[in-house]
Design an enzyme around this catalytic site. Structure first.
Site, PDB file in Angstrom:
ATOM      1  N   GLU A  91      12.828  -6.009   4.746  1.00 51.83           N
ATOM      2  CA  GLU A  91      11.978  -5.564   5.850  1.00 51.83           C
ATOM      3  C   GLU A  91      10.872  -6.571   6.117  1.00 51.83           C
ATOM      4  OE1 GLU A  91      12.477  -0.788   5.690  1.00 51.83           O
ATOM      5  OE2 GLU A  91      10.877  -1.613   4.485  1.00 51.83           O
ATOM      6  N   CYS A 104       4.411 -10.156   8.461  1.00 49.73           N
ATOM      7  CA  CYS A 104       4.363  -9.880   7.026  1.00 49.73           C
ATOM      8  C   CYS A 104       5.790 -10.057   6.511  1.00 49.73           C
ATOM      9  CB  CYS A 104       3.863  -8.447   6.846  1.00 49.73           C
ATOM     10  SG  CYS A 104       3.924  -7.876   5.149  1.00 49.73           S
ATOM     11  N   CYS A 111      12.079  -5.624  -5.672  1.00 49.23           N
ATOM     12  CA  CYS A 111      11.012  -6.225  -6.484  1.00 49.23           C
ATOM     13  C   CYS A 111      11.166  -5.763  -7.928  1.00 49.23           C
ATOM     14  CB  CYS A 111       9.648  -5.791  -5.934  1.00 49.23           C
ATOM     15  SG  CYS A 111       8.244  -6.507  -6.833  1.00 49.23           S
ATOM     16  N   CYS A 115       5.381  -1.658  -9.964  1.00 47.85           N
ATOM     17  CA  CYS A 115       4.077  -1.013  -9.770  1.00 47.85           C
ATOM     18  C   CYS A 115       4.345   0.447  -9.387  1.00 47.85           C
ATOM     19  CB  CYS A 115       3.272  -1.707  -8.669  1.00 47.85           C
ATOM     20  SG  CYS A 115       2.896  -3.433  -9.055  1.00 47.85           S
ATOM     21  N   CYS A 118       3.990   1.745  -5.608  1.00 47.98           N
ATOM     22  CA  CYS A 118       4.568   0.975  -4.504  1.00 47.98           C
ATOM     23  C   CYS A 118       6.017   1.368  -4.245  1.00 47.98           C
ATOM     24  CB  CYS A 118       4.485  -0.515  -4.843  1.00 47.98           C
ATOM     25  SG  CYS A 118       5.224  -1.560  -3.580  1.00 47.98           S
ATOM     26  N   GLY A 158       8.614  -7.786  -2.581  1.00 45.00           N
ATOM     27  CA  GLY A 158       8.779  -8.823  -3.590  1.00 45.00           C
ATOM     28  C   GLY A 158       7.505  -9.517  -4.025  1.00 45.00           C
ATOM     29  N   GLU A 159       7.642 -10.344  -5.046  1.00 46.39           N
ATOM     30  CA  GLU A 159       6.509 -11.070  -5.610  1.00 46.39           C
ATOM     31  C   GLU A 159       6.715 -12.569  -5.384  1.00 46.39           C
ATOM     32  OE1 GLU A 159       3.486 -10.686  -6.967  1.00 46.39           O
ATOM     33  OE2 GLU A 159       3.483 -12.828  -7.373  1.00 46.39           O
ATOM     34  N   SER A 190       0.334 -13.297  -1.339  1.00 46.64           N
ATOM     35  CA  SER A 190      -0.279 -12.212  -2.112  1.00 46.64           C
ATOM     36  C   SER A 190       0.473 -12.034  -3.420  1.00 46.64           C
ATOM     37  CB  SER A 190      -0.226 -10.921  -1.296  1.00 46.64           C
ATOM     38  OG  SER A 190      -0.715  -9.838  -2.044  1.00 46.64           O
ATOM     39  N   SER A 213      -3.658  -8.899  -5.927  1.00 46.74           N
ATOM     40  CA  SER A 213      -3.664  -7.432  -5.935  1.00 46.74           C
ATOM     41  C   SER A 213      -4.299  -6.946  -7.225  1.00 46.74           C
ATOM     42  CB  SER A 213      -2.237  -6.907  -5.792  1.00 46.74           C
ATOM     43  OG  SER A 213      -1.704  -7.348  -4.566  1.00 46.74           O
ATOM     44  N   LEU A 214      -5.599  -6.813  -7.180  1.00 46.38           N
ATOM     45  CA  LEU A 214      -6.341  -6.393  -8.368  1.00 46.38           C
ATOM     46  C   LEU A 214      -6.164  -4.881  -8.555  1.00 46.38           C
ATOM     47  CD1 LEU A 214      -8.397  -7.265 -10.550  1.00 46.38           C
ATOM     48  CD2 LEU A 214     -10.195  -6.683  -8.927  1.00 46.38           C
ATOM     49  N   ASN A 288      -1.241   3.956   1.410  1.00 46.09           N
ATOM     50  CA  ASN A 288      -0.260   4.461   2.368  1.00 46.09           C
ATOM     51  C   ASN A 288       0.717   5.340   1.602  1.00 46.09           C
ATOM     52  OD1 ASN A 288      -1.149   2.994   4.709  1.00 46.09           O
ATOM     53  ND2 ASN A 288      -0.310   1.146   3.758  1.00 46.09           N
ATOM     54  N   CYS A 331       1.502  -1.429   3.938  1.00 41.97           N
ATOM     55  CA  CYS A 331       1.641  -2.084   2.637  1.00 41.97           C
ATOM     56  C   CYS A 331       2.242  -1.109   1.646  1.00 41.97           C
ATOM     57  CB  CYS A 331       0.269  -2.458   2.077  1.00 41.97           C
ATOM     58  SG  CYS A 331      -0.587  -3.646   3.037  1.00 41.97           S
TER      59      CYS A 331
HETATM   60  N1  SAH Z   1       3.906  -8.470  -4.895  1.00 44.07           N
HETATM   61  C1  SAH Z   1       2.812  -8.939  -4.110  1.00 44.07           C
HETATM   62  C2  SAH Z   1       2.983  -8.788  -2.606  1.00 44.07           C
HETATM   63  C3  SAH Z   1       3.491  -7.468  -2.047  1.00 44.07           C
HETATM   64  S1  SAH Z   1       2.483  -6.028  -1.983  1.00 44.07           S
HETATM   65  C4  SAH Z   1       1.531  -8.284  -4.557  1.00 44.07           C
HETATM   66  O1  SAH Z   1       1.571  -7.419  -5.410  1.00 44.07           O
HETATM   67  O2  SAH Z   1       0.480  -8.681  -4.077  1.00 44.07           O
HETATM   68  C5  SAH Z   1       1.187  -6.219  -0.857  1.00 44.07           C
HETATM   69  C6  SAH Z   1       0.010  -5.283  -1.182  1.00 44.07           C
HETATM   70  O3  SAH Z   1       0.289  -3.880  -0.957  1.00 44.07           O
HETATM   71  C7  SAH Z   1      -0.429  -5.362  -2.631  1.00 44.07           C
HETATM   72  O4  SAH Z   1      -1.816  -5.574  -2.649  1.00 44.07           O
HETATM   73  C8  SAH Z   1      -0.123  -3.977  -3.198  1.00 44.07           C
HETATM   74  O5  SAH Z   1      -0.991  -3.632  -4.241  1.00 44.07           O
HETATM   75  C9  SAH Z   1      -0.303  -3.116  -1.979  1.00 44.07           C
HETATM   76  N2  SAH Z   1       0.371  -1.818  -2.026  1.00 44.07           N
HETATM   77  C10 SAH Z   1       1.450  -1.454  -2.727  1.00 44.07           C
HETATM   78  N3  SAH Z   1       1.783  -0.178  -2.463  1.00 44.07           N
HETATM   79  C11 SAH Z   1       0.874   0.274  -1.567  1.00 44.07           C
HETATM   80  C12 SAH Z   1       0.704   1.507  -0.887  1.00 44.07           C
HETATM   81  N4  SAH Z   1       1.556   2.500  -1.041  1.00 44.07           N
HETATM   82  N5  SAH Z   1      -0.311   1.612  -0.009  1.00 44.07           N
HETATM   83  C13 SAH Z   1      -1.144   0.574   0.215  1.00 44.07           C
HETATM   84  N6  SAH Z   1      -1.005  -0.617  -0.374  1.00 44.07           N
HETATM   85  C14 SAH Z   1      -0.021  -0.765  -1.268  1.00 44.07           C
END
Ligand code: SAH
Length: 338
Positions: A91, A104, A111, A115, A118, A158-159, A190, A213-214, A288, A331
């Site tokens: 996507e 994006c 992935c 997490c 996510c 993905g990362e 990111s 992504s802290l 989200n 996101c």
């Molecule tokens: N793997 C990478 C890039 C993809 S995620 C990373 O972790 O940065 C892009 C962003 O979306 C990350 O900051 C992640 O923490 C955030 N994210 C993941 N799930 C989410 C959700 N359900 N709502 C809002 N942000 C989310």
């Protein structure tokens, strides 16, 4: 069937030409046709001599992903489900805001990070994308919206730092004036915070914006919800982030706000303490929600209160406007279930 010419970098395209006894600018020409004029057929490359066109046509193909589905939230957000040549799906999201037109992109099918909050984690990891499959997302979307994109963010599935080489090669296609011509300062990678990958970026000549992504200032919570945090300690992550800000571009810390998990004022204070001395921006991303996950978005007042408590620091703080939630294009909502 011939080999996909798109799998070649600009340098490789030029080398192909020199090996054929041709001028290397033929490589540039073909590259431009592919990336700027969306050519899928060598025979139509009118500035290339006819016998060369037929030769290329017999030897190579120019193929790319097919748009399998598009969902449009409003005029300004569109989510694309793209089918790759091996039948896998990814996507990508198009976002228009003011003068900016952002794509994006995904860099992996699924992935492997897992997490907990996510949606992409739900599909697991299928494979890495090739550089051209990453850049093609921008090209296909530009063609669909009939507009030039100004920004690219690696925040889809993905990362990026787990697919380092292909991401770097994609950055080259994205920034090349002979291809997509989107400046490095308008491109953001990111990462979940992989130390090795950030170190490689630091050592490389690449100048791309980095977002980390802290998400949790509390390391134990972070380890629980982002399993990779166990092998990528916060201390080292913050040290590298600082180095990146000082040596390259100012980093952005992303902080997904999840109801009752990391949205309290105490969390805000811990966050500021943690980031003290690190030149950086803070990007608050209200969670989200996804039908298959239990986490909730905090109430607006809580987000606002958290945000205000960060304001008298010297970080620039922004709340990321939630876009495309209704069509699950926000996101962390990308799960290939368009
Ligand atoms: N793997 C990478 C890039 C993809 S995620 C990373 O972790 O940065 C892009 C962003 O979306 C990350 O900051 C992640 O923490 C955030 N994210 C993941 N799930 C989410 C959700 N359900 N709502 C809002 N942000 C989310």
């Amino acid at each position: 069937m011939g080999e996909n010419f798109k799998a070649h970098s600009l340098l490789q395209a030029k080398n192909i030409m020199t090996r054929l006894g041709l001028d290397e600018y033929r490589g540039e020409q073909v590259f431009k046709w592919i990336w700027q004029k969306n050519a899928t057929d060598f025979l139509k490359m009118t500035n290339v001599p006819k016998e060369l066109r037929t030769f290329f046509e017999s030897r190579y193909t120019i193929t790319g992903p097919a748009v399998a589905a598009v969902r449009q939230g409003n005029e300004d957000v569109k989510k694309y489900l793209l089918e790759l040549e091996d039948g896998e799906h990814i996507e990508s999201v198009f976002i228009r805001e003011e003068k900016r037109r952002t794509v994006c992109v995904s860099c992996q099918v699924g992935c492997p990070l897992g997490c907990k909050f996510c949606a992409t984690a739900l599909i697991g990891f299928k494979r890495n994308l090739y550089a051209y499959e990453i850049a093609d997302q921008v090209r296909v979307i530009q063609a669909d919206v009939d507009d030039k994109c100004t920004n690219v963010v690696f925040m889809g599935m993905g990362e990026p730092l787990l697919n380092y080489e292909q991401v770097v090669a994609a950055l080259e296609i994205i920034s090349s004036p002979l291809a997509l011509s989107i400046g490095r300062r308008h491109t953001t990678v990111s990462t979940v915070g992989l130390l090795g990958g950030i170190e490689s970026l630091l050592k490389s000549p690449i100048r791309v914006k980095l977002a980390i992504s802290l998400n949790f200032a509390d390391e134990e919570k972070r380890k629980e919800l982002m399993p990779v945090a166990k092998s990528n300690p916060l201390r080292d992550l913050l040290r590298l982030a600082k180095a990146y800000s000082l040596k390259k571009e100012m980093v952005t810390f992303e902080y997904v706000m999840i109801d009752k998990i990391n949205d309290g004022l105490r969390d805000a204070r811990s966050l500021l303490r943690l980031l003290r001395g690190i030149p950086s921006k803070i990007n608050l991303i209200p969670y989200n929600e996804h039908p298959r996950l239990p986490y909730k978005r905090p109430a607006d007042e809580k987000i606002e209160r958290f945000y205000r408590s960060l304001l008298d620091s010297h970080h620039t703080v922004v709340i990321r406007k939630s876009r495309g939630q209704r069509i699950l294009a926000g996101c962390g909502q990308l799960a290939g279930d368009s």
